[in-house]
Design a protein around this motif. Structure first.
Motif, PDB file in Angstrom:
ATOM      1  N   SER A  52     -34.329  30.051 -17.920  1.00 19.47           N
ATOM      2  CA  SER A  52     -34.831  31.493 -18.408  1.00 19.47           C
ATOM      3  C   SER A  52     -33.807  32.279 -18.499  1.00 19.47           C
ATOM      4  N   PRO A  53     -33.672  32.809 -19.854  1.00 16.91           N
ATOM      5  CA  PRO A  53     -32.737  33.847 -20.149  1.00 16.91           C
ATOM      6  C   PRO A  53     -33.092  34.924 -19.373  1.00 16.91           C
ATOM      7  N   ILE A  54     -32.100  35.886 -19.004  1.00 15.57           N
ATOM      8  CA  ILE A  54     -32.394  37.058 -18.392  1.00 15.57           C
ATOM      9  C   ILE A  54     -31.645  38.130 -18.885  1.00 15.57           C
ATOM     10  N   GLY A  55     -30.855  37.833 -19.990  1.00 15.36           N
ATOM     11  CA  GLY A  55     -29.895  39.029 -20.533  1.00 15.36           C
ATOM     12  C   GLY A  55     -28.955  38.471 -21.585  1.00 15.36           C
ATOM     13  N   ILE A  56     -28.211  39.401 -22.007  1.00 13.60           N
ATOM     14  CA  ILE A  56     -27.101  39.239 -23.146  1.00 13.60           C
ATOM     15  C   ILE A  56     -25.908  39.884 -22.723  1.00 13.60           C
ATOM     16  N   VAL A  57     -24.648  39.064 -23.011  1.00 11.35           N
ATOM     17  CA  VAL A  57     -23.453  39.575 -22.592  1.00 11.35           C
ATOM     18  C   VAL A  57     -22.998  40.690 -23.570  1.00 11.35           C
ATOM     19  N   ALA A  58     -22.760  41.806 -23.073  1.00 12.33           N
ATOM     20  CA  ALA A  58     -22.279  43.136 -23.845  1.00 12.33           C
ATOM     21  C   ALA A  58     -21.020  42.861 -24.642  1.00 12.33           C
ATOM     22  N   VAL A 128     -40.245  33.490 -21.954  1.00 12.14           N
ATOM     23  CA  VAL A 128     -39.554  34.845 -21.810  1.00 12.14           C
ATOM     24  C   VAL A 128     -38.836  34.979 -23.026  1.00 12.14           C
ATOM     25  N   VAL A 129     -38.611  36.221 -23.168  1.00 13.30           N
ATOM     26  CA  VAL A 129     -37.562  36.562 -24.423  1.00 13.30           C
ATOM     27  C   VAL A 129     -36.711  37.834 -23.991  1.00 13.30           C
ATOM     28  N   VAL A 130     -35.727  38.005 -24.540  1.00 11.62           N
ATOM     29  CA  VAL A 130     -34.551  38.895 -23.833  1.00 11.62           C
ATOM     30  C   VAL A 130     -34.384  40.390 -24.900  1.00 11.62           C
ATOM     31  N   GLY A 131     -35.322  40.181 -25.937  1.00  5.17           N
ATOM     32  CA  GLY A 131     -35.521  41.393 -26.680  1.00  5.17           C
ATOM     33  C   GLY A 131     -36.111  41.504 -28.204  1.00  5.17           C
ATOM     34  N   ILE A 132     -35.877  42.350 -28.966  1.00  4.49           N
ATOM     35  CA  ILE A 132     -36.327  42.427 -30.198  1.00  4.49           C
ATOM     36  C   ILE A 132     -35.218  42.431 -31.256  1.00  4.49           C
ATOM     37  N   ALA A 133     -35.591  41.517 -32.242  1.00  8.37           N
ATOM     38  CA  ALA A 133     -34.473  41.670 -33.261  1.00  8.37           C
ATOM     39  C   ALA A 133     -34.763  42.989 -34.332  1.00  8.37           C
ATOM     40  N   LEU A 134     -33.502  43.553 -34.587  1.00 13.36           N
ATOM     41  CA  LEU A 134     -33.425  44.702 -35.288  1.00 13.36           C
ATOM     42  C   LEU A 134     -32.528  44.635 -36.773  1.00 13.36           C
ATOM     43  N   ASN A 156     -34.939  43.874 -24.291  1.00 17.37           N
ATOM     44  CA  ASN A 156     -36.296  44.093 -23.438  1.00 17.37           C
ATOM     45  C   ASN A 156     -36.825  42.894 -23.075  1.00 17.37           C
ATOM     46  N   LEU A 157     -36.123  42.417 -21.642  1.00 21.37           N
ATOM     47  CA  LEU A 157     -36.535  41.118 -21.226  1.00 21.37           C
ATOM     48  C   LEU A 157     -37.923  41.254 -20.704  1.00 21.37           C
ATOM     49  N   SER A 158     -38.676  40.389 -21.199  1.00 23.85           N
ATOM     50  CA  SER A 158     -40.101  40.270 -20.858  1.00 23.85           C
ATOM     51  C   SER A 158     -40.797  38.938 -21.195  1.00 23.85           C
ATOM     52  N   TYR A 159     -41.986  38.665 -20.723  1.00 20.08           N
ATOM     53  CA  TYR A 159     -42.886  37.389 -21.179  1.00 20.08           C
ATOM     54  C   TYR A 159     -43.692  37.852 -22.312  1.00 20.08           C
ATOM     55  N   TYR A 160     -43.501  37.051 -23.337  1.00 18.84           N
ATOM     56  CA  TYR A 160     -44.220  37.163 -24.929  1.00 18.84           C
ATOM     57  C   TYR A 160     -45.255  36.177 -24.934  1.00 18.84           C
TER      58      TYR A 160
END
Length: 207
Positions: A52-58, A128-134, A156-160
């Motif tokens: 389950s992903p929790i984030g993205i490396v900056a 689980v999603v880590v965010g929204i594509a821009l 935007n870490l959330s359950y979609y």
């Protein structure tokens, strides 16, 4: 009114924090998705299929919180912090590795983990999603030999939840029917316009 506030400006577009990494030899790269390391505290590793992903490396964080976490016996923590830590974007916009496992990506699509470790893809099922594509990512986008490229993602870490019937178009198809004799479109049930106006109506008739 902001009186007494301290303005803070930076070219970076995300807020990030230090996280300890479970295995220095397999340190996640910038733009990769990470997951919590099993059995360890405040520790991450490169996300793999099934995790389950929790984030993205900056890549270039605008602000970094927390502090580097080093090994208990490390006498040169400051010099070795990059060996044991990775900076994870918690909010804001961040470059993210993606592929086309879920099809072409357009702005607004949710990004989750693909079949490749650390690489994101368009979410096509609930999870689980880590965010929204821009950005857009499609067949014409720049990619490496593995089909991986980069887009900006709003963290935007959330359950979609994606309803499989809506995804397949079945719900919308079952709401309406076409009368082949008259060309009329008929609703198959009550229609809720969700407080939106009905515009340019010539007449409302009942038969």
């Amino acid at each position: 009114d902001g009186a007494g506030g301290v303005p803070y400006q930076t070219s970076g577009a995300d807020f990030s924090e230090y996280f300890h990494i479970s295995e220095p030899s397999e340190k996640p790269e910038k733009g990769e998705l990470v997951t919590l390391a099993e059995g360890e505290t405040e520790t991450v590793s490169r996300a793999i299929p099934g995790s389950s992903p929790i984030g993205i490396v900056a890549t270039s964080p605008g602000f970094v919180g927390n502090a580097p976490i080093c090994e208990a016996d490390d006498l040169n923590c400051e010099g070795n912090e990059d060996q044991y830590n990775v900076i994870i974007a918690m909010a804001g916009r961040v470059p993210t590795k993606v592929n086309m496992d879920g099809g072409a990506i357009k702005p607004g699509d949710r990004i989750t983990l693909s079949s490749m470790p650390g690489v994101g893809a368009k979410a096509t099922t609930s999870g689980v999603v880590v965010g929204i594509a821009l950005d857009t990512f499609d067949a014409n986008s720049e990619k490496d030999g593995d089909g991986v490229g980069m887009i900006k993602v709003l963290v935007n870490l959330s359950y979609y939840k994606i309803d499989p019937e809506i995804k397949a178009g079945e719900v919308l198809a079952n709401l309406w029917t076409l009368d082949e004799n008259t060309g009329s479109i008929r609703a198959m049930g009550p229609v809720d316009f969700n407080n939106y106006p009905i515009l340019n109506v010539k007449a409302i008739q009942s038969f």
